[in-house]
Scaffold this motif. Structure first.
Motif, PDB file in Angstrom:
ATOM      1  N   ARG A  31      -5.462  10.806  -3.040  1.00  0.00           N
ATOM      2  CA  ARG A  31      -5.051  11.872  -3.957  1.00  0.00           C
ATOM      3  C   ARG A  31      -4.145  12.879  -3.236  1.00  0.00           C
ATOM      4  O   ARG A  31      -3.150  13.346  -3.796  1.00  0.00           O
ATOM      5  CB  ARG A  31      -6.279  12.577  -4.534  1.00  0.00           C
ATOM      6  CG  ARG A  31      -5.934  13.482  -5.700  1.00  0.00           C
ATOM      7  CD  ARG A  31      -7.164  14.124  -6.288  1.00  0.00           C
ATOM      8  NE  ARG A  31      -8.053  13.108  -6.846  1.00  0.00           N
ATOM      9  CZ  ARG A  31      -9.328  13.296  -7.083  1.00  0.00           C
ATOM     10  NH1 ARG A  31      -9.901  14.448  -6.800  1.00  0.00           N
ATOM     11  NH2 ARG A  31     -10.066  12.342  -7.594  1.00  0.00           N
ATOM     12  N   GLY A  32      -4.490  13.218  -2.004  1.00  0.00           N
ATOM     13  CA  GLY A  32      -3.663  14.145  -1.231  1.00  0.00           C
ATOM     14  C   GLY A  32      -2.287  13.582  -0.952  1.00  0.00           C
ATOM     15  O   GLY A  32      -1.284  14.294  -1.062  1.00  0.00           O
ATOM     16  N   ARG A  33      -2.213  12.299  -0.592  1.00  0.00           N
ATOM     17  CA  ARG A  33      -0.901  11.673  -0.354  1.00  0.00           C
ATOM     18  C   ARG A  33      -0.106  11.576  -1.655  1.00  0.00           C
ATOM     19  O   ARG A  33       1.111  11.793  -1.661  1.00  0.00           O
ATOM     20  CB  ARG A  33      -1.083  10.294   0.255  1.00  0.00           C
ATOM     21  CG  ARG A  33      -1.426  10.304   1.716  1.00  0.00           C
ATOM     22  CD  ARG A  33      -1.292   8.921   2.329  1.00  0.00           C
ATOM     23  NE  ARG A  33      -2.126   7.929   1.670  1.00  0.00           N
ATOM     24  CZ  ARG A  33      -3.330   7.552   2.062  1.00  0.00           C
ATOM     25  NH1 ARG A  33      -3.869   8.100   3.139  1.00  0.00           N
ATOM     26  NH2 ARG A  33      -4.002   6.633   1.401  1.00  0.00           N
ATOM     27  N   HIS A  34      -0.775  11.239  -2.735  1.00  0.00           N
ATOM     28  CA  HIS A  34      -0.110  11.106  -4.017  1.00  0.00           C
ATOM     29  C   HIS A  34       0.462  12.446  -4.492  1.00  0.00           C
ATOM     30  O   HIS A  34       1.572  12.505  -5.009  1.00  0.00           O
ATOM     31  CB  HIS A  34      -1.092  10.534  -5.053  1.00  0.00           C
ATOM     32  CG  HIS A  34      -0.481  10.314  -6.402  1.00  0.00           C
ATOM     33  ND1 HIS A  34       0.451   9.339  -6.628  1.00  0.00           N
ATOM     34  CD2 HIS A  34      -0.672  10.940  -7.585  1.00  0.00           C
ATOM     35  CE1 HIS A  34       0.824   9.374  -7.896  1.00  0.00           C
ATOM     36  NE2 HIS A  34       0.154  10.331  -8.506  1.00  0.00           N
ATOM     37  N   GLN A  35      -0.293  13.509  -4.316  1.00  0.00           N
ATOM     38  CA  GLN A  35       0.183  14.837  -4.712  1.00  0.00           C
ATOM     39  C   GLN A  35       1.326  15.311  -3.812  1.00  0.00           C
ATOM     40  O   GLN A  35       2.219  16.023  -4.245  1.00  0.00           O
ATOM     41  CB  GLN A  35      -0.954  15.834  -4.710  1.00  0.00           C
ATOM     42  CG  GLN A  35      -1.935  15.605  -5.831  1.00  0.00           C
ATOM     43  CD  GLN A  35      -3.153  16.521  -5.760  1.00  0.00           C
ATOM     44  OE1 GLN A  35      -3.378  17.191  -4.766  1.00  0.00           O
ATOM     45  NE2 GLN A  35      -3.951  16.522  -6.815  1.00  0.00           N
ATOM     46  N   ALA A  36       1.277  14.944  -2.535  1.00  0.00           N
ATOM     47  CA  ALA A  36       2.319  15.356  -1.599  1.00  0.00           C
ATOM     48  C   ALA A  36       3.654  14.685  -1.902  1.00  0.00           C
ATOM     49  O   ALA A  36       4.704  15.268  -1.716  1.00  0.00           O
ATOM     50  CB  ALA A  36       1.901  15.057  -0.157  1.00  0.00           C
ATOM     51  N   THR A  37       3.599  13.448  -2.372  1.00  0.00           N
ATOM     52  CA  THR A  37       4.835  12.729  -2.672  1.00  0.00           C
ATOM     53  C   THR A  37       5.302  12.966  -4.107  1.00  0.00           C
ATOM     54  O   THR A  37       6.435  12.700  -4.430  1.00  0.00           O
ATOM     55  CB  THR A  37       4.659  11.211  -2.466  1.00  0.00           C
ATOM     56  OG1 THR A  37       3.622  10.734  -3.333  1.00  0.00           O
ATOM     57  CG2 THR A  37       4.350  10.899  -1.025  1.00  0.00           C
ATOM     58  N   GLY A  38       4.421  13.412  -4.946  1.00  0.00           N
ATOM     59  CA  GLY A  38       4.741  13.555  -6.370  1.00  0.00           C
ATOM     60  C   GLY A  38       5.146  14.904  -6.737  1.00  0.00           C
ATOM     61  O   GLY A  38       5.978  15.645  -6.704  1.00  0.00           O
TER      62      GLY A  38
END
Length: 143
Positions: A136-143
């Motif tokens: 979730r953290g990686r997804h939010q960082a890239t999104g």
């Protein structure tokens, strides 16, 4: 806390006050600090389980009373320590329950295998939760 006290009363313990209620209160209080100090709470919860089993007979297992602490600590980077603590507790539990072995082998196997399975499920759930948070953290960082 409620489930632990109810299970103790259901097995015929005449009064939960001498050991069960204080133990349940200690575990309940420790849960309040599980996110801030997960490993400390795990160690103290396991120590409380040992102390409880030393002073009182109980139908309670060794892992499930500390299940919230195991689950929370397993979501940290110290998951190997969580597993080591759990395995040590399981070994002690199996040795402590050896009196059951001579009287009722199926009950002993259910006890030891059940505790081990519960520990594996708790650690697996903690790892899955940690992986979900990382994703979730990686997804939010890239999104």
């Amino acid at each position: 806390m409620v489930v632990f006290v109810a299970a103790t009363l259901a097995t015929g313990v005449p009064s939960p006050w001498p050991a069960t209620i204080p133990f349940a209160l200690v575990l309940g209080a420790l849960v309040l600090f599980r996110r801030r100090w997960p490993m400390v709470v795990l160690v103290l919860s396991v120590a409380a389980v040992f102390a409880y089993h030393l002073v009182s007979w109980s139908p309670a297992g060794w892992i499930w009373p500390a299940s919230v602490a195991y689950l929370t600590a397993a979501a940290t980077p110290r998951v190997r320590w969580v597993a080591a603590i759990g395995i040590a507790q399981l070994v002690y539990s199996a040795v402590d329950a050896r009196w059951i072995l001579a009287r009722n082998l199926p009950r002993y196997l259910i006890h030891t295998v059940g505790e081990a399975l519960l520990l594996a499920i708790l650690i697996g759930a903690g790892l899955a939760y940690a992986a979900t948070l990382r994703w979730r953290g990686r997804h939010q960082a890239t999104g």
